[in-house]
Design a protein around this motif. Structure first.
Motif, PDB file in Angstrom:
ATOM      1  N   LYS A   1      19.850  22.479 -46.996  1.00 20.15           N
ATOM      2  CA  LYS A   1      20.400  23.255 -45.884  1.00 20.15           C
ATOM      3  C   LYS A   1      21.907  23.036 -45.848  1.00 20.15           C
ATOM      4  O   LYS A   1      22.380  21.910 -45.717  1.00 20.15           O
ATOM      5  CB  LYS A   1      19.780  22.827 -44.560  1.00 20.15           C
ATOM      6  CG  LYS A   1      20.279  23.645 -43.379  1.00 20.15           C
ATOM      7  CD  LYS A   1      19.631  23.197 -42.069  1.00 20.15           C
ATOM      8  CE  LYS A   1      20.173  24.033 -40.907  1.00 20.15           C
ATOM      9  NZ  LYS A   1      19.598  23.607 -39.608  1.00 20.15           N
ATOM     10  N   PRO A   2      22.698  24.107 -45.982  1.00 18.97           N
ATOM     11  CA  PRO A   2      24.149  23.916 -46.042  1.00 18.97           C
ATOM     12  C   PRO A   2      24.759  23.626 -44.683  1.00 18.97           C
ATOM     13  O   PRO A   2      24.283  24.108 -43.648  1.00 18.97           O
ATOM     14  CB  PRO A   2      24.656  25.260 -46.580  1.00 18.97           C
ATOM     15  CG  PRO A   2      23.618  26.251 -46.173  1.00 18.97           C
ATOM     16  CD  PRO A   2      22.304  25.507 -46.199  1.00 18.97           C
ATOM     17  N   SER A   3      25.813  22.840 -44.693  1.00 16.93           N
ATOM     18  CA  SER A   3      26.601  22.630 -43.491  1.00 16.93           C
ATOM     19  C   SER A   3      27.295  23.935 -43.125  1.00 16.93           C
ATOM     20  O   SER A   3      27.683  24.720 -44.005  1.00 16.93           O
ATOM     21  CB  SER A   3      27.650  21.548 -43.738  1.00 16.93           C
ATOM     22  OG  SER A   3      28.604  21.511 -42.707  1.00 16.93           O
ATOM     23  N   ASP A   4      27.469  24.172 -41.839  1.00 17.32           N
ATOM     24  CA  ASP A   4      28.200  25.362 -41.409  1.00 17.32           C
ATOM     25  C   ASP A   4      29.670  25.052 -41.135  1.00 17.32           C
ATOM     26  O   ASP A   4      30.406  25.898 -40.613  1.00 17.32           O
ATOM     27  CB  ASP A   4      27.549  26.009 -40.180  1.00 17.32           C
ATOM     28  CG  ASP A   4      27.427  25.053 -38.991  1.00 17.32           C
ATOM     29  OD1 ASP A   4      27.969  23.939 -39.069  1.00 17.32           O
ATOM     30  OD2 ASP A   4      26.783  25.443 -37.998  1.00 17.32           O
ATOM     31  N   ASP A   5      30.114  23.826 -41.495  1.00 16.93           N
ATOM     32  CA  ASP A   5      31.534  23.498 -41.385  1.00 16.93           C
ATOM     33  C   ASP A   5      32.334  24.374 -42.352  1.00 16.93           C
ATOM     34  O   ASP A   5      31.939  24.525 -43.519  1.00 16.93           O
ATOM     35  CB  ASP A   5      31.787  22.035 -41.745  1.00 16.93           C
ATOM     36  CG  ASP A   5      31.360  21.083 -40.648  1.00 16.93           C
ATOM     37  OD1 ASP A   5      30.900  21.556 -39.592  1.00 16.93           O
ATOM     38  OD2 ASP A   5      31.482  19.863 -40.853  1.00 16.93           O
ATOM     39  N   PRO A   6      33.442  24.921 -41.925  1.00 14.56           N
ATOM     40  CA  PRO A   6      34.275  25.698 -42.855  1.00 14.56           C
ATOM     41  C   PRO A   6      34.930  24.788 -43.882  1.00 14.56           C
ATOM     42  O   PRO A   6      35.209  23.612 -43.612  1.00 14.56           O
ATOM     43  CB  PRO A   6      35.320  26.337 -41.943  1.00 14.56           C
ATOM     44  CG  PRO A   6      35.400  25.434 -40.757  1.00 14.56           C
ATOM     45  CD  PRO A   6      34.023  24.874 -40.572  1.00 14.56           C
TER      46      PRO A   6
ATOM     47  N   VAL B   1      25.502  25.101 -52.829  1.00 12.97           N
ATOM     48  CA  VAL B   1      25.771  24.329 -51.619  1.00 12.97           C
ATOM     49  C   VAL B   1      26.563  23.097 -52.031  1.00 12.97           C
ATOM     50  O   VAL B   1      26.216  22.417 -53.006  1.00 12.97           O
ATOM     51  CB  VAL B   1      24.462  23.920 -50.913  1.00 12.97           C
ATOM     52  CG1 VAL B   1      24.751  23.001 -49.727  1.00 12.97           C
ATOM     53  CG2 VAL B   1      23.688  25.150 -50.459  1.00 12.97           C
TER      54      VAL B   1
ATOM     55  N   GLN C   1      27.992  28.742 -50.322  1.00 13.49           N
ATOM     56  CA  GLN C   1      27.162  28.901 -49.124  1.00 13.49           C
ATOM     57  C   GLN C   1      27.760  28.223 -47.893  1.00 13.49           C
ATOM     58  O   GLN C   1      27.054  27.589 -47.106  1.00 13.49           O
ATOM     59  CB  GLN C   1      25.757  28.355 -49.411  1.00 13.49           C
ATOM     60  CG  GLN C   1      25.071  29.005 -50.601  1.00 13.49           C
ATOM     61  CD  GLN C   1      24.830  30.493 -50.375  1.00 13.49           C
ATOM     62  OE1 GLN C   1      23.971  30.870 -49.588  1.00 13.49           O
ATOM     63  NE2 GLN C   1      25.575  31.329 -51.081  1.00 13.49           N
ATOM     64  N   HIS C   2      29.067  28.356 -47.738  1.00 17.33           N
ATOM     65  CA  HIS C   2      29.765  27.805 -46.581  1.00 17.33           C
ATOM     66  C   HIS C   2      30.835  28.796 -46.137  1.00 17.33           C
ATOM     67  O   HIS C   2      31.354  29.563 -46.963  1.00 17.33           O
ATOM     68  CB  HIS C   2      30.456  26.471 -46.935  1.00 17.33           C
ATOM     69  CG  HIS C   2      29.553  25.460 -47.564  1.00 17.33           C
ATOM     70  ND1 HIS C   2      28.640  24.718 -46.838  1.00 17.33           N
ATOM     71  CD2 HIS C   2      29.403  25.079 -48.852  1.00 17.33           C
ATOM     72  CE1 HIS C   2      27.982  23.916 -47.657  1.00 17.33           C
ATOM     73  NE2 HIS C   2      28.418  24.119 -48.884  1.00 17.33           N
ATOM     74  N   PRO C   3      31.195  28.775 -44.862  1.00 19.83           N
ATOM     75  CA  PRO C   3      32.345  29.583 -44.436  1.00 19.83           C
ATOM     76  C   PRO C   3      33.606  29.098 -45.152  1.00 19.83           C
ATOM     77  O   PRO C   3      33.859  27.895 -45.208  1.00 19.83           O
ATOM     78  CB  PRO C   3      32.436  29.325 -42.926  1.00 19.83           C
ATOM     79  CG  PRO C   3      31.131  28.704 -42.531  1.00 19.83           C
ATOM     80  CD  PRO C   3      30.600  28.005 -43.740  1.00 19.83           C
TER      81      PRO C   3
ATOM     82  N   ALA D   1      23.785  19.949 -44.361  1.00 19.00           N
ATOM     83  CA  ALA D   1      23.868  19.905 -42.902  1.00 19.00           C
ATOM     84  C   ALA D   1      23.892  18.473 -42.390  1.00 19.00           C
ATOM     85  O   ALA D   1      24.390  18.200 -41.293  1.00 19.00           O
ATOM     86  CB  ALA D   1      22.696  20.674 -42.294  1.00 19.00           C
TER      87      ALA D   1
END
Length: 269
Positions: free
Chosen positions: A20-25, A133, A52-54, A137
């Motif tokens: 599950k990727p972190s959503d941190d940019p 990734v 797979q991240h912002p 997360a």
């Protein structure tokens, strides 16, 4: 087949759970020179489609070259003049034709580009063709491992940090996510309260009898303790196999996750 290649093959055959990727940019930082502009559009497209991240910003760190600046304007990238990162340029390292090679590694290890806590460095000739990734997360850095093996890299690491336990496989996989916090810890460990900057310590440890005597990826990957490991699933290709991004993705993504168009294969065509 070497034992390392066998070890990698067994590793790559394992079934890994999804991450599950972190959503941190994150930022993306790519040291380049003008000769990289042939493969760079593919590299950038791979980053934009497969990371797979912002992504906050993509930075190109390069010499003062109008061709690179124009590419940045066309692609919506941020240009960084290379001497502004560490306060000096490649010639200051005094390593002849290896000065630029080592200098771009210092750029990657500097933590001096971008505004995010993490930044992805990727080689300009490397193209991601499947989702990647780089930070879970749970906050674990994801490292992609290869079967590469160059003993002077490991000799150098053990001169710098003798107690460091080295991995069975290689962290040289053409891309790596760096944490600025981890880099600060690495810099402190290298400097150990002395008067020399971390990069001076590395330069002093560099074996000048070796054409390639240091690896930023091997040093940082082995230094970071909280991590996840995955196979790189890469394929090298000569320039004559280059095509548009979608063609490359359709042609190779069934069994590969990334492609590289290395300079030595371009020279030997």
């Amino acid at each position: 087949m070497t034992w390392r290649e066998l070890r990698y093959r067994l590793f790559s055959w394992r079934k890994f759970p999804p991450i599950k990727p972190s959503d941190d940019p994150i930022d993306v930082v790519i040291p380049v020179v003008a000769k990289d502009l042939g493969t760079l559009p593919l590299c950038i497209e791979g980053v934009r489609r497969q990371v797979q991240h912002p992504i906050e910003n993509i930075y190109l760190v390069a010499p003062d070259d109008e061709r690179v600046k124009q590419f940045c304007r066309e692609q919506g990238l941020v240009y960084v003049e290379e001497t502004t990162v560490l306060g000096f340029g490649p010639k200051a390292l005094n390593l002849g034709d290896r000065s630029g090679w080592l200098f771009q590694q210092f750029i990657k290890l500097s933590g001096g580009v971008g505004t995010c806590r993490h930044y992805l460095c990727i080689d300009a000739d490397h193209v991601l063709i499947r989702p990647h990734v780089f930070l879970s997360a749970a906050g674990e850095t994801v490292f992609y491992m290869s079967y590469e093996c160059h003993q002077p890299y490991y000799d150098n690491i053990l001169r710098l940090i003798p107690e460091l336990k080295l991995a069975d496989l290689s962290y040289v996989a053409h891309k790596m996510l760096f944490s600025k916090a981890h880099l600060e810890a690495l810099h402190r460990r290298l400097e150990q309260g002395g008067e020399k900057a971390w990069w001076e310590v590395v330069l002093e440890s560099y074996d000048r009898t070796q054409g390639s005597g240091f690896s930023e990826f091997e040093l940082y990957g082995n230094f970071v303790q909280k991590k996840l490991l995955r196979p790189w699933l890469q394929k090298r290709l000569p320039n004559k196999k280059m095509a548009d991004y979608e063609t490359l993705r359709r042609r190779y993504s069934g069994g590969r996750a990334s492609l590289t168009f290395p300079q030595y294969m371009r020279q030997n065509q």
